[in-house]
Design a protein around this motif. Sequence first.
Motif, PDB file in Angstrom:
ATOM      1  N   SER A 114      17.910  32.197  10.201  1.00  0.00           N
ATOM      2  CA  SER A 114      18.909  32.702  11.154  1.00  0.00           C
ATOM      3  C   SER A 114      20.097  31.747  11.258  1.00  0.00           C
ATOM      4  N   MET A 120      23.254  33.732  12.691  1.00  0.00           N
ATOM      5  CA  MET A 120      22.849  34.814  13.599  1.00  0.00           C
ATOM      6  C   MET A 120      21.676  34.299  14.424  1.00  0.00           C
ATOM      7  N   ASP A 121      21.365  34.998  15.516  1.00  0.00           N
ATOM      8  CA  ASP A 121      20.190  34.546  16.282  1.00  0.00           C
ATOM      9  C   ASP A 121      18.929  35.257  15.773  1.00  0.00           C
ATOM     10  N   ASN A 135      16.779  37.103  17.304  1.00  0.00           N
ATOM     11  CA  ASN A 135      16.637  38.496  17.762  1.00  0.00           C
ATOM     12  C   ASN A 135      17.364  39.463  16.836  1.00  0.00           C
ATOM     13  N   THR A 136      18.530  39.040  16.341  1.00  0.00           N
ATOM     14  CA  THR A 136      19.279  39.876  15.390  1.00  0.00           C
ATOM     15  C   THR A 136      18.503  40.016  14.089  1.00  0.00           C
ATOM     16  N   SER A 192      15.789  42.517  14.510  1.00  0.00           N
ATOM     17  CA  SER A 192      16.191  43.837  15.014  1.00  0.00           C
ATOM     18  C   SER A 192      15.967  44.942  13.980  1.00  0.00           C
ATOM     19  N   THR A 206      18.240  46.974  12.906  1.00  0.00           N
ATOM     20  CA  THR A 206      19.480  47.312  12.204  1.00  0.00           C
ATOM     21  C   THR A 206      19.309  47.303  10.690  1.00  0.00           C
ATOM     22  N   LYS A 263      22.018  46.891   8.657  1.00  0.00           N
ATOM     23  CA  LYS A 263      23.175  46.226   8.049  1.00  0.00           C
ATOM     24  C   LYS A 263      22.701  45.311   6.933  1.00  0.00           C
ATOM     25  N   ILE A 275      21.952  41.522   7.364  1.00  0.00           N
ATOM     26  CA  ILE A 275      20.831  41.242   8.267  1.00  0.00           C
ATOM     27  C   ILE A 275      19.511  41.602   7.577  1.00  0.00           C
ATOM     28  N   ARG A 300      16.431  39.038   6.778  1.00  0.00           N
ATOM     29  CA  ARG A 300      15.058  39.348   7.195  1.00  0.00           C
ATOM     30  C   ARG A 300      14.113  39.296   5.987  1.00  0.00           C
TER      31      ARG A 300
END
Length: 475
Positions: free
Chosen positions: A392, A397-398, A400-401, A404, A406, A408, A411, A415
Amino acid sequence: MEITAQSVWSNCLAFIKDNIQPQAYKTWFEPIDAVKLSGNALSIQVPSKFFYEWLEEHYVKILKVSLTKELGADAKLVYVIKMENTYGNKQPFTEKIPSANRSALKSQDVDVPFNNKSPELRNPFIIPGIRNVKIESQLNPSYSFENFLEGDSNRLARNAGIAVANKPGGTSFNPLLIFGGVGLGKTHLAHAIGVDIKDKYPEKTVLYISAEKFTQQYIDSVKKNNRNDFIHFYQIIDVLIIDDVQFLSGKTGTQDVFFHIFNHLHQNGKQVILTSDKAPVDMQDIEQRLLSRFKWGLSAELQTPDFETRVSILKNKLYRDGVEMQDDIIEYVAKHIKTNVRELEGAIISLIAQSSFNKKEITINLAKDIVEKFVKNTKREVSIDYIQKVVSDYFQMDVNTLQSKTRKRHIVQARQLAMFFAKKYTKASLASIGSQIGQRDHATVLHACKTVDNLSSTDKQFRKYVEDLSKKLAL
């Protein structure tokens, strides 16, 4: 408020949860579904016949108390057991089973034929070191249940092992697959089961063999054109123990021959015991038909022992070796060596050796020196939380993002990288990695790892991400 099967079972679960260990609740009660309420009879669906047997053996009293509280003294429990037959067809089996009456389970639910006799062995395949028809078990008698201490981390596997030893081929745990990380006692437990069976049933043929050696024997049999003798030899074994079965990964010929051997043994009521460093769901390059058979019985995990169990292991080791040691020294070693029973015992052996050879008293300072060397020489395992934080931060980014839902692209890639490094640097299962990184399933983690491998070889920028993060996470 209407009383439903779900509401009754929910109340029962609340009571049960307050009265048993959290791990036991998670293992034995979370997978159960309430399916029907008919008068004072509650129907619950359990995943297998093994589940039913275990509940009746260990939790019948608490089930009875909780159900009586909800439905009165005449409460009845109906088990709905979904079973898989030899051909992979789902065959639901429902049986009303009065509390504490295991004999009520009808024999018709066991659809494995037991009438085939083992073939006559005229020309047995000879394993090196095994002469004529007499088969040496290759077991190590020093590995026993007595010196395999029970704790929360191994209770299921150990108890299942004892059940198999008491009634080989006669329980639902066939095969029994014991899995877990390095040095947690898989081989010890497998030997202990075999040793106990030989002690109780001296007439039974028990054989312990590593998957690597099994593979080599198969290759030799093909070279010598006696593949059928190889198969016939293994088909006369009563209890077959194969260590490190993940070694069969990618070896299609060996998997094929093991598939036929396994089927024959299983259908004739013989016992198969397997060990692996991975759960079946995490095994790669193993044929699906073989994996499905691994799941027929019980997959029992050996986890990292807790502090109390580690202390007990050390005290037992010292007692067996006739050595006395102060409690504070034992506790210091147990506190600092956490992940591996083999290393734990190794540290104590080193401590005794240093004291003996150098004529030094065993002190806390000597223990600190020994432990420091062990910890330093042991590959440090980073946590999944730490990996998520490093990834992260790298992508600004954090966490949680990162976790998430999402889609995108940047991201998703972050992940996937977190999942890739979690698989690479931790001993966690794919399912565990997925649940900790955004509540994904094991298939998502597997896909992420493959995506990272593919992009690393085709995308220059992505390869740089992998290299940079590898340096940050370097152990």
